[in-house]
Design a protein around this motif. Structure first.
Motif, short mmCIF file in Angstrom:
data_model
loop_
_atom_site.label_atom_id
_atom_site.label_comp_id
_atom_site.label_asym_id
_atom_site.label_seq_id
_atom_site.Cartn_x
_atom_site.Cartn_y
_atom_site.Cartn_z
N PRO A 563 40.96 31.46 53.70
CA PRO A 563 39.95 32.14 54.51
C PRO A 563 38.80 32.68 53.68
O PRO A 563 37.66 32.79 54.19
CB PRO A 563 40.73 33.26 55.20
N ALA A 564 39.05 33.02 52.41
CA ALA A 564 37.94 33.42 51.55
C ALA A 564 36.98 32.25 51.38
O ALA A 564 35.75 32.40 51.49
CB ALA A 564 38.46 33.91 50.21
N TYR A 565 37.53 31.05 51.14
CA TYR A 565 36.69 29.85 51.04
C TYR A 565 35.96 29.61 52.36
O TYR A 565 34.76 29.28 52.36
CB TYR A 565 37.57 28.64 50.69
N ALA A 566 36.67 29.78 53.47
CA ALA A 566 36.07 29.50 54.78
C ALA A 566 34.97 30.49 55.14
O ALA A 566 34.21 30.26 56.09
CB ALA A 566 37.15 29.52 55.86
N SER A 567 34.87 31.60 54.38
CA SER A 567 33.82 32.58 54.62
C SER A 567 32.90 32.73 53.41
O SER A 567 32.18 33.72 53.28
CB SER A 567 34.43 33.95 54.97
N PHE A 568 32.94 31.75 52.49
CA PHE A 568 32.06 31.68 51.32
C PHE A 568 32.26 32.87 50.37
O PHE A 568 31.34 33.26 49.65
CB PHE A 568 30.58 31.63 51.75
N THR A 569 33.46 33.42 50.34
CA THR A 569 33.72 34.59 49.50
C THR A 569 34.83 34.35 48.49
O THR A 569 35.41 35.29 47.96
CB THR A 569 34.07 35.81 50.38
N GLU A 570 35.13 33.10 48.19
CA GLU A 570 36.26 32.81 47.29
C GLU A 570 36.01 33.29 45.87
O GLU A 570 36.95 33.44 45.08
CB GLU A 570 36.60 31.32 47.30
N ASP A 571 34.75 33.56 45.50
CA ASP A 571 34.47 34.09 44.17
C ASP A 571 34.73 35.59 44.08
O ASP A 571 34.76 36.15 42.97
CB ASP A 571 33.01 33.81 43.78
N ALA A 572 34.89 36.25 45.23
CA ALA A 572 35.07 37.70 45.23
C ALA A 572 36.39 38.15 45.85
O ALA A 572 36.85 39.25 45.57
CB ALA A 572 33.91 38.37 45.98
N LEU A 573 36.99 37.30 46.68
CA LEU A 573 38.17 37.71 47.45
C LEU A 573 39.23 36.61 47.41
O LEU A 573 38.98 35.50 46.94
CB LEU A 573 37.79 38.01 48.91
N GLY A 574 40.42 36.93 47.94
CA GLY A 574 41.41 35.91 48.22
C GLY A 574 42.48 35.69 47.18
O GLY A 574 43.46 35.00 47.45
N SER A 575 42.32 36.25 45.97
CA SER A 575 43.35 36.09 44.94
C SER A 575 43.25 37.25 43.96
O SER A 575 42.22 37.92 43.87
CB SER A 575 43.20 34.75 44.21
N ILE A 576 44.35 37.47 43.26
CA ILE A 576 44.41 38.57 42.28
C ILE A 576 44.01 37.99 40.94
O ILE A 576 44.84 37.55 40.13
CB ILE A 576 45.82 39.19 42.27
N VAL A 577 42.70 37.95 40.73
CA VAL A 577 42.11 37.33 39.56
C VAL A 577 41.05 38.28 39.00
O VAL A 577 40.28 38.86 39.78
CB VAL A 577 41.47 35.97 39.93
#
Length: 618
Positions: A563-577
């Motif tokens: 869902p982070a990818y689906a909302s263009f936020t995978e660089d900021a959200l969605g995983s503990i990185v």
């Protein structure tokens, strides 16, 4: 919680050595805490190694007054039980938060060493608090519901109608609601609104009528508007119909249900619902609805929601909340498409990361067809249980082929509600047509629901880069009537999650709340089992079409990084990185390994957004 700060004890404590803790070993960092203790600080004292090799572990339960530092490490005591959901699906022992972001993850010794190096490089002194989860608990990234209706959920909590077994029982619930509110009881001109009735779950499956409402003396004569569970039908009272202007014989993309004499009975389907005029809620009413939804969302581990349909009122409300700094949850909004309005994609400004990255509105939501429950899903062939109809398109193929490429050329993500196989095929055709002008996959188009798919269309998801935004709990709700409605062959293409994934598509999971349970673990359970909460399905305890089950890793990614990818936020959200926003959830059990029935009794211990608890404690 924080380690004790008593200097004499700290000076006597031995720092863990590389041999103690290097690597993500599945061994305890210290003995299991006593039953009932879920948050601990520890101090470690060592007797002289010349006298004894015994290390004495002293536990202190952290008191609630302990202050959470802006920088801290959270570790799982029994090995690596933090699921990072990074590219390798790694598990680690500790995560490190500084201010609102993750800055490190790994074994305790390594993160402590790197923290010391960081402090030295910055020439500052800042203690890294080390806190621990309970022995059985795990940590996952913040959970996202990829398809929800936030304000509508808040409204449903006022008079919920779900769970009734007959028309009479539903009317009784309306009566009791009216009598419970003195202002409503004494003012017969006030609108009565509720949500959640489901005629497919009644003992006698039939459409209700306004006569059913008029049969109760308390309800009769009032303006009553009751939304169906799936949001595709309104049941209204005689008073509402009398106050409406003359009704057309037909409604494009909708149905007015009529009796044998051609008179409306009080049920309006899909686009016909727009004819029912209700008073707009006040701003304070919207605030109350939002607060209710957020409170419940945090309690089930949601740190973000994708709201599937901002009408102008909703959009204005959320923009104001962002401007005033009143968004306690991340909201990715889909702007509602009104097919009768002029095209606006080239003149409306998108919203990206407003309110400290809490609000984004850069997508459009279009309805292609209706719903399976109400017989409005657009099919290639007639319904098996009603051969007189193939359902209907709420938006014509011609209009879809016009506006979808235009919105995409203007940089909008296009998300289309599509249930039936024909509706999904028509929308995929429109996405394919848009390829002539734009890179479709770069704009990450989504099919919301993607329920019934022809085999040929399953393959197009991956080749076009279309995201399937699905709701697993819909599958275990619909499986009891689906084959009667679709027949034994066509039903195989319903909720075919594995087939979609195997064709290279990305799947993101949601609930469609308030249509289904808000709890994301209910969706996780449904995705990996395809059985009802009591372990049943039309195909037995092994699951309904078990070959379409998702793996636990896929389901977890479907609630976090996808869902982070689906909302263009995978660089900021969605995983503990490191570098991402510190959104995460502590769960009472390991949903990645426990028997499936135990998933439904797993509790959310703590929900954290930007490094700070919004539910529970650390």
């Amino acid at each position: 919680m924080a380690s004790p700060k008593d200097s004499s004890l700290r000076n006597r404590s031995r720092q863990p050595t590389p041999e103690d803790m290097k690597g993500d070993k599945d061994v305890p960092l210290h003995p299991t805490p006593r039953s009932g203790q879920s948050r601990y600080c520890i101090s470690v004292a060592s007797a002289s190694l010349l006298i004894s090799l015994l290390t004495v572990i002293i536990y202190r339960r952290c008191v609630s007054s302990t202050t959470l530092s802006s920088s801290y490490a959270l570790c799982t005591p029994n090995g690596a039980n933090i699921y990072t959901v990074d590219d390798k699906n790694s598990k680690v022992q500790c995560l490190v938060v500084r201010n609102s972001h993750f800055v490190d993850a790994g074994p305790l010794y390594d993160v402590q060493r790197r923290w010391s190096d960081l402090m030295a490089s910055e020439n500052v002194t800042e203690e890294l608090q080390v806190r621990y989860t309970g022995p059985q608990e795990i940590v996952v990234p913040g959970l996202t519901d990829s398809h929800a209706h936030v304000l509508e959920y808040g409204a449903t909590q006022q008079m919920p109608l779900e769970g009734t077994q007959s028309i009479k029982e539903t009317v009784k619930r309306v009566r009791e609601y009216i009598l419970s509110d003195p202002e409503l009881r004494d003012n017969r001109s006030r609108f009565v609104e509720g949500w959640g009735w489901d005629h497919t779950k009644w003992l006698l499956e039939e459409w209700p009528t306004y006569d059913d409402l008029e049969a109760d003396s308390v309800v009769a004569g009032r303006p009553v508007v009751l939304q169906s569970k799936d949001g595709h039908a309104l049941w209204v009272s005689r008073k509402v119909i009398e106050d409406m202007e003359s009704l057309p014989d037909e409604v494009e993309g909708g149905v007015i249900i009529r009796d044998s004499d051609g008179n409306p009975t009080g049920v309006f389907l899909d686009n016909a619902q727009d004819m029912v005029i209700r008073p707009d809620p006040t701003y304070s009413m919207l605030q109350k609805r939002f607060a209710t939804a957020v409170k419940d969302a945090h309690a089930v581990g949601l740190t973000a929601v994708h709201d599937a349909g901002f009408k102008p009122m909703s959009l204005a409300f959320f923009k104001r909340q962002a401007e005033e700094g009143n968004l306690p949850i991340r909201v990715y909004g889909m702007t509602y498409f009104n097919e009768s309005a002029d095209y606006w994609g080239d003149r409306v400004q998108k919203i990206v990361g407003a309110g400290d990255n809490r609000l984004s509105v850069r997508s459009i939501k279009i309805f292609a067809d209706g719903a399976l429950r109400s017989g409005g899903a657009a099919l290639y062939e007639p319904y098996t249980d009603n051969p007189a109809t193939r359902g209907f398109m709420r938006t014509s193929p011609e209009l879809l082929n016009d506006v979808i490429p235009r919105f995409m050329r203007d940089g909008w993500q296009v998300n289309v509600h599509a249930i039936g196989d024909r509706a999904n095929g028509v929308v995929l055709d429109a996405f394919e047509e848009a390829l002539k002008d734009v890179n479709v996959s770069a704009l990450r188009p989504r099919l919301e629901h993607a329920q019934i798919l022809a085999k040929a269309d399953m393959a197009r998801f991956g080749s076009l880069g279309v995201i399937a935004s699905v709701q697993p709990t819909h599958a275990i709700s619909d499986m009891w009537f689906a084959e009667d409605r679709l027949g034994p062959e066509r039903v195989k293409g319903l909720y075919a999650f594995r087939s979609i994934i195997d064709h290279g598509a990305r799947i993101t999971l949601g609930s469609d709340f308030p249509v289904e349970d808000m709890n994301p673990l209910a969706g996780f359970y449904a995705a990996i089992t395809r059985v009802s909460p009591d372990g049943k399905s039309p195909h037995g305890p092994g699951g309904w079409f078990p070959e379409q089950r998702m793996t636990r890793e896929e389901a977890l990614r479907g609630m976090t990084i996808d869902p982070a990818y689906a909302s263009f936020t995978e660089d900021a959200l969605g995983s503990i990185v490191p570098g991402k926003r510190a959104d995460y959830v502590i769960l009472s059990r390991d949903i990645m390994s426990i028997p499936p029935p135990h998933i439904l009794t797993t509790k959310v211990i703590t929900t954290v957004i930007d490094g700070k608890p919004v539910y529970g404690k650390i």
